[in-house]
Motif scaffolding. Structure first.
Motif, PDB file in Angstrom:
ATOM      1  N   LEU A 230      60.869  28.826  46.435  1.00 48.17           N
ATOM      2  CA  LEU A 230      60.466  30.204  46.677  1.00 48.17           C
ATOM      3  C   LEU A 230      59.450  30.688  45.654  1.00 48.17           C
ATOM      4  CD1 LEU A 230      60.999  32.488  48.636  1.00 48.17           C
ATOM      5  CD2 LEU A 230      62.837  33.280  47.165  1.00 48.17           C
ATOM      6  N   ASN A 231      59.448  30.074  44.482  1.00 48.80           N
ATOM      7  CA  ASN A 231      58.483  30.482  43.465  1.00 48.80           C
ATOM      8  C   ASN A 231      57.098  29.879  43.703  1.00 48.80           C
ATOM      9  OD1 ASN A 231      59.715  32.301  41.714  1.00 48.80           O
ATOM     10  ND2 ASN A 231      60.889  30.669  40.742  1.00 48.80           N
ATOM     11  N   GLY A 232      57.043  28.895  44.573  1.00 50.12           N
ATOM     12  CA  GLY A 232      55.764  28.241  44.846  1.00 50.12           C
ATOM     13  C   GLY A 232      55.099  28.826  46.074  1.00 50.12           C
ATOM     14  N   ASN A 233      54.316  28.019  46.740  1.00 41.61           N
ATOM     15  CA  ASN A 233      53.633  28.480  47.943  1.00 41.61           C
ATOM     16  C   ASN A 233      54.600  28.506  49.110  1.00 41.61           C
ATOM     17  OD1 ASN A 233      51.133  28.606  46.584  1.00 41.61           O
ATOM     18  ND2 ASN A 233      50.831  26.396  46.870  1.00 41.61           N
ATOM     19  N   HIS A 234      54.607  29.608  49.816  1.00 42.26           N
ATOM     20  CA  HIS A 234      55.467  29.709  50.985  1.00 42.26           C
ATOM     21  C   HIS A 234      54.702  30.436  52.078  1.00 42.26           C
ATOM     22  CE1 HIS A 234      56.346  33.019  48.160  1.00 42.26           C
ATOM     23  NE2 HIS A 234      56.254  33.778  49.245  1.00 42.26           N
ATOM     24  N   SER A 235      55.081  30.187  53.309  1.00 42.31           N
ATOM     25  CA  SER A 235      54.315  30.687  54.442  1.00 42.31           C
ATOM     26  C   SER A 235      54.700  32.107  54.838  1.00 42.31           C
ATOM     27  CB  SER A 235      54.516  29.753  55.655  1.00 42.31           C
ATOM     28  OG  SER A 235      55.894  29.674  55.982  1.00 42.31           O
ATOM     29  N   PHE A 236      55.790  32.618  54.288  1.00 45.87           N
ATOM     30  CA  PHE A 236      56.226  33.965  54.674  1.00 45.87           C
ATOM     31  C   PHE A 236      55.981  34.951  53.533  1.00 45.87           C
ATOM     32  CE2 PHE A 236      59.781  31.536  52.983  1.00 45.87           C
ATOM     33  CZ  PHE A 236      60.239  32.348  51.972  1.00 45.87           C
ATOM     34  N   GLY A 237      55.720  36.209  53.915  1.00 42.23           N
ATOM     35  CA  GLY A 237      55.586  37.254  52.919  1.00 42.23           C
ATOM     36  C   GLY A 237      56.932  37.899  52.652  1.00 42.23           C
ATOM     37  N   LEU A 238      56.969  38.807  51.711  1.00 43.52           N
ATOM     38  CA  LEU A 238      58.193  39.510  51.373  1.00 43.52           C
ATOM     39  C   LEU A 238      57.967  41.014  51.458  1.00 43.52           C
ATOM     40  CD1 LEU A 238      59.323  37.492  48.211  1.00 43.52           C
ATOM     41  CD2 LEU A 238      60.169  37.238  50.548  1.00 43.52           C
ATOM     42  N   SER A 239      59.009  41.737  51.844  1.00 40.26           N
ATOM     43  CA  SER A 239      58.954  43.188  51.891  1.00 40.26           C
ATOM     44  C   SER A 239      60.171  43.765  51.187  1.00 40.26           C
ATOM     45  CB  SER A 239      58.909  43.696  53.340  1.00 40.26           C
ATOM     46  OG  SER A 239      57.749  43.262  54.007  1.00 40.26           O
ATOM     47  N   GLU A 240      60.004  44.994  50.707  1.00 42.59           N
ATOM     48  CA  GLU A 240      61.120  45.731  50.119  1.00 42.59           C
ATOM     49  C   GLU A 240      61.496  46.853  51.078  1.00 42.59           C
ATOM     50  OE1 GLU A 240      61.657  46.950  45.690  1.00 42.59           O
ATOM     51  OE2 GLU A 240      60.858  48.717  46.736  1.00 42.59           O
ATOM     52  N   VAL A 241      62.758  46.863  51.494  1.00 37.76           N
ATOM     53  CA  VAL A 241      63.231  47.805  52.516  1.00 37.76           C
ATOM     54  C   VAL A 241      64.395  48.607  51.964  1.00 37.76           C
ATOM     55  CG1 VAL A 241      64.287  48.020  54.801  1.00 37.76           C
ATOM     56  CG2 VAL A 241      62.483  46.318  54.409  1.00 37.76           C
ATOM     57  N   SER A 242      64.336  49.932  52.121  1.00 37.67           N
ATOM     58  CA  SER A 242      65.460  50.808  51.779  1.00 37.67           C
ATOM     59  C   SER A 242      66.083  51.317  53.071  1.00 37.67           C
ATOM     60  CB  SER A 242      65.004  51.990  50.918  1.00 37.67           C
ATOM     61  OG  SER A 242      64.613  51.566  49.641  1.00 37.67           O
ATOM     62  N   ILE A 243      67.408  51.236  53.159  1.00 35.06           N
ATOM     63  CA  ILE A 243      68.098  51.577  54.399  1.00 35.06           C
ATOM     64  C   ILE A 243      69.413  52.274  54.080  1.00 35.06           C
ATOM     65  CG2 ILE A 243      69.174  49.271  54.499  1.00 35.06           C
ATOM     66  CD1 ILE A 243      69.074  49.426  57.540  1.00 35.06           C
ATOM     67  N   GLU A 244      69.825  53.188  54.946  1.00 37.93           N
ATOM     68  CA  GLU A 244      71.102  53.879  54.815  1.00 37.93           C
ATOM     69  C   GLU A 244      71.990  53.575  56.018  1.00 37.93           C
ATOM     70  OE1 GLU A 244      70.554  58.066  54.398  1.00 37.93           O
ATOM     71  OE2 GLU A 244      70.083  57.965  52.249  1.00 37.93           O
ATOM     72  N   ILE A 245      73.291  53.429  55.751  1.00 33.43           N
ATOM     73  CA  ILE A 245      74.278  53.279  56.813  1.00 33.43           C
ATOM     74  C   ILE A 245      75.454  54.196  56.486  1.00 33.43           C
ATOM     75  CG2 ILE A 245      73.639  50.907  57.416  1.00 33.43           C
ATOM     76  CD1 ILE A 245      76.022  49.950  55.757  1.00 33.43           C
ATOM     77  N   THR A 246      76.325  54.426  57.471  1.00 32.22           N
ATOM     78  CA  THR A 246      77.462  55.330  57.248  1.00 32.22           C
ATOM     79  C   THR A 246      78.814  54.678  57.525  1.00 32.22           C
ATOM     80  OG1 THR A 246      77.267  56.173  59.518  1.00 32.22           O
ATOM     81  CG2 THR A 246      76.118  57.400  57.785  1.00 32.22           C
ATOM     82  N   GLU A 247      78.828  53.401  57.904  1.00 34.24           N
ATOM     83  CA  GLU A 247      80.109  52.761  58.208  1.00 34.24           C
ATOM     84  C   GLU A 247      80.493  51.681  57.206  1.00 34.24           C
ATOM     85  OE1 GLU A 247      81.443  52.585  62.558  1.00 34.24           O
ATOM     86  OE2 GLU A 247      79.290  52.177  62.674  1.00 34.24           O
ATOM     87  N   GLY A 248      79.559  50.858  56.797  1.00 35.98           N
ATOM     88  CA  GLY A 248      79.863  49.824  55.809  1.00 35.98           C
ATOM     89  C   GLY A 248      80.647  48.657  56.358  1.00 35.98           C
ATOM     90  N   LYS A 249      80.339  48.220  57.583  1.00 32.12           N
ATOM     91  CA  LYS A 249      81.003  47.048  58.139  1.00 32.12           C
ATOM     92  C   LYS A 249      80.523  45.783  57.432  1.00 32.12           C
ATOM     93  CE  LYS A 249      81.461  49.119  62.737  1.00 32.12           C
ATOM     94  NZ  LYS A 249      81.044  49.038  64.158  1.00 32.12           N
ATOM     95  N   MET A 250      81.295  44.700  57.596  1.00 33.66           N
ATOM     96  CA  MET A 250      80.963  43.458  56.901  1.00 33.66           C
ATOM     97  C   MET A 250      79.550  42.988  57.233  1.00 33.66           C
ATOM     98  SD  MET A 250      82.848  39.740  57.101  1.00 33.66           S
ATOM     99  CE  MET A 250      84.357  40.319  56.334  1.00 33.66           C
ATOM    100  N   ARG A 251      78.746  42.799  56.189  1.00 35.70           N
ATOM    101  CA  ARG A 251      77.381  42.274  56.289  1.00 35.70           C
ATOM    102  C   ARG A 251      76.525  43.084  57.271  1.00 35.70           C
ATOM    103  NH1 ARG A 251      77.045  37.590  53.614  1.00 35.70           N
ATOM    104  NH2 ARG A 251      75.100  36.962  54.621  1.00 35.70           N
ATOM    105  N   GLU A 252      76.802  44.373  57.385  1.00 41.79           N
ATOM    106  CA  GLU A 252      76.116  45.213  58.367  1.00 41.79           C
ATOM    107  C   GLU A 252      74.616  45.295  58.099  1.00 41.79           C
ATOM    108  OE1 GLU A 252      76.363  49.746  60.252  1.00 41.79           O
ATOM    109  OE2 GLU A 252      77.847  49.065  58.790  1.00 41.79           O
ATOM    110  N   VAL A 253      74.228  45.572  56.861  1.00 40.64           N
ATOM    111  CA  VAL A 253      72.806  45.703  56.540  1.00 40.64           C
ATOM    112  C   VAL A 253      72.086  44.377  56.769  1.00 40.64           C
ATOM    113  CG1 VAL A 253      71.151  46.114  54.679  1.00 40.64           C
ATOM    114  CG2 VAL A 253      73.137  47.604  54.929  1.00 40.64           C
ATOM    115  N   ARG A 254      72.698  43.287  56.335  1.00 45.28           N
ATOM    116  CA  ARG A 254      72.079  41.964  56.509  1.00 45.28           C
ATOM    117  C   ARG A 254      71.891  41.643  57.996  1.00 45.28           C
ATOM    118  NH1 ARG A 254      72.114  38.905  51.774  1.00 45.28           N
ATOM    119  NH2 ARG A 254      73.381  39.755  50.075  1.00 45.28           N
ATOM    120  N   ARG A 255      72.876  41.985  58.806  1.00 44.81           N
ATOM    121  CA  ARG A 255      72.782  41.689  60.244  1.00 44.81           C
ATOM    122  C   ARG A 255      71.740  42.573  60.920  1.00 44.81           C
ATOM    123  NH1 ARG A 255      79.356  41.001  60.845  1.00 44.81           N
ATOM    124  NH2 ARG A 255      79.402  38.813  60.163  1.00 44.81           N
TER     125      ARG A 255
END
Length: 302
Positions: A230-255
């Motif tokens: 990941l520190n070298g050359n990779h074909s994908f870019g990266l983004s920083e995302v801020s998100i809010e949820i109100t339930e907190g189910k297992m791995r909800e944000v990741r899904r």
């Protein structure tokens, strides 16, 4: 109290003696509390003082007007959980929250201290700790719609922030149900790729679970993907995302984000209701502020 003890103090005086648990229900705004709550949530956690001393016996006889009874506020702490630590107060097989300093010291000082919800091992950020089960129940209750805010580093560049925002608000259909959230912001990550999860992986690879759509019968939630170099050359870019949820189910944000085409490489919780992580460093802890305690007490329902 035995008949002999009653005779010893006199019948007139005995009728004014009531059990501590009964006194608490009648006089300390705990009229709707169960006997179990009083025993496990108040007495066990050293939050009841009789004449200035901790009292744990629910059958202790109280003489109204002579004994002074005080119920202490719940203890609530904001802990910045480091990446790579399991959210558990005891775990014989791995490094866990309860084995770290200063949490182990706080557990000795505050009986009944426990975490409110969980962050998985490779997530980091704000984790609430309390010794009040009713506070925990209130904070986790989806009907309360208490927001949790997360900042994530994700794979891929978010080219259309408004489209992503609408997609998340409309609801993301997954094999585990429909998840809703609110996108706060999204931007391309151009300042480097060092983040908590990257630092806690020893092998040089980032490993993420497949939280996205299922493409094959054997492609379940336990499937592991490896993203090398990941520190070298990779074909994908990266983004920083801020998100809010109100339930907190297992791995909800990741899904949610994986189903939007942006698998999460790093997840940090920054806020839970009125509680903010702020300047608390990884592994450090702070007590709830007066304003935060006031909000908890106003929202708490026995």
């Amino acid at each position: 109290m035995s008949a002999t003890e009653t005779d010893a103090i006199g019948a007139d005086e005995a009728q004014w003696c009531i059990k501590l648990a009964v006194y608490l229900k009648r006089n300390c705004n705990l009229i709707n509390s169960s006997q179990r709550h009083i025993k496990t949530n108040l007495l066990f956690t050293n939050r009841v003082l009789v004449d200035g001393l901790v009292e744990k016996n629910p059958s202790r006889r109280i003489r109204p007007g002579k004994n002074t009874v005080k119920v202490l506020e719940p203890a609530i702490f904001v802990y910045n959980k480091p990446c790579g630590i399991v959210t558990a107060l005891s775990d014989a097989n791995s490094s866990c929250v309860g084995s770290t300093k200063p949490i182990s010291d706080y557990m000795n000082q505050y009986p009944g201290l426990h975490n409110v919800g969980r962050l998985d091992e490779h997530s980091c950020g704000l984790l609430l700790l309390t010794n009040d089960g009713h506070v925990t129940k209130m904070l986790k209750d989806p009907k309360q719609k208490i927001t949790r805010r997360y900042k994530c580093v994700v794979m891929g560049i978010v080219t259309d922030e408004e489209k992503l925002r609408q997609q998340i608000e409309d609801g993301i259909e997954t094999r585990y149900g429909t998840y809703h959230g609110k996108l706060i912001s999204a931007r391309e990550e151009v300042g480097g790729i060092e983040f908590e999860h990257r630092s806690c992986i020893k092998t040089g690879n980032i490993c993420i679970r497949n939280d996205g759509p299922c493409h094959a019968e054997n492609d379940d939630a336990q499937h592991i993907q490896f993203i090398s170099n990941l520190n070298g050359n990779h074909s994908f870019g990266l983004s920083e995302v801020s998100i809010e949820i109100t339930e907190g189910k297992m791995r909800e944000v990741r899904r949610i984000l994986a189903h939007c085409g942006h698998p999460v490489l790093n997840l940090r919780r920054e806020a839970y209701g009125v509680f903010e992580l702020g300047s608390v460093k990884a592994g450090d802890i702070r007590a709830a502020t007066r304003a935060e305690m006031k909000w908890i007490i106003s929202e708490r329902k026995y």
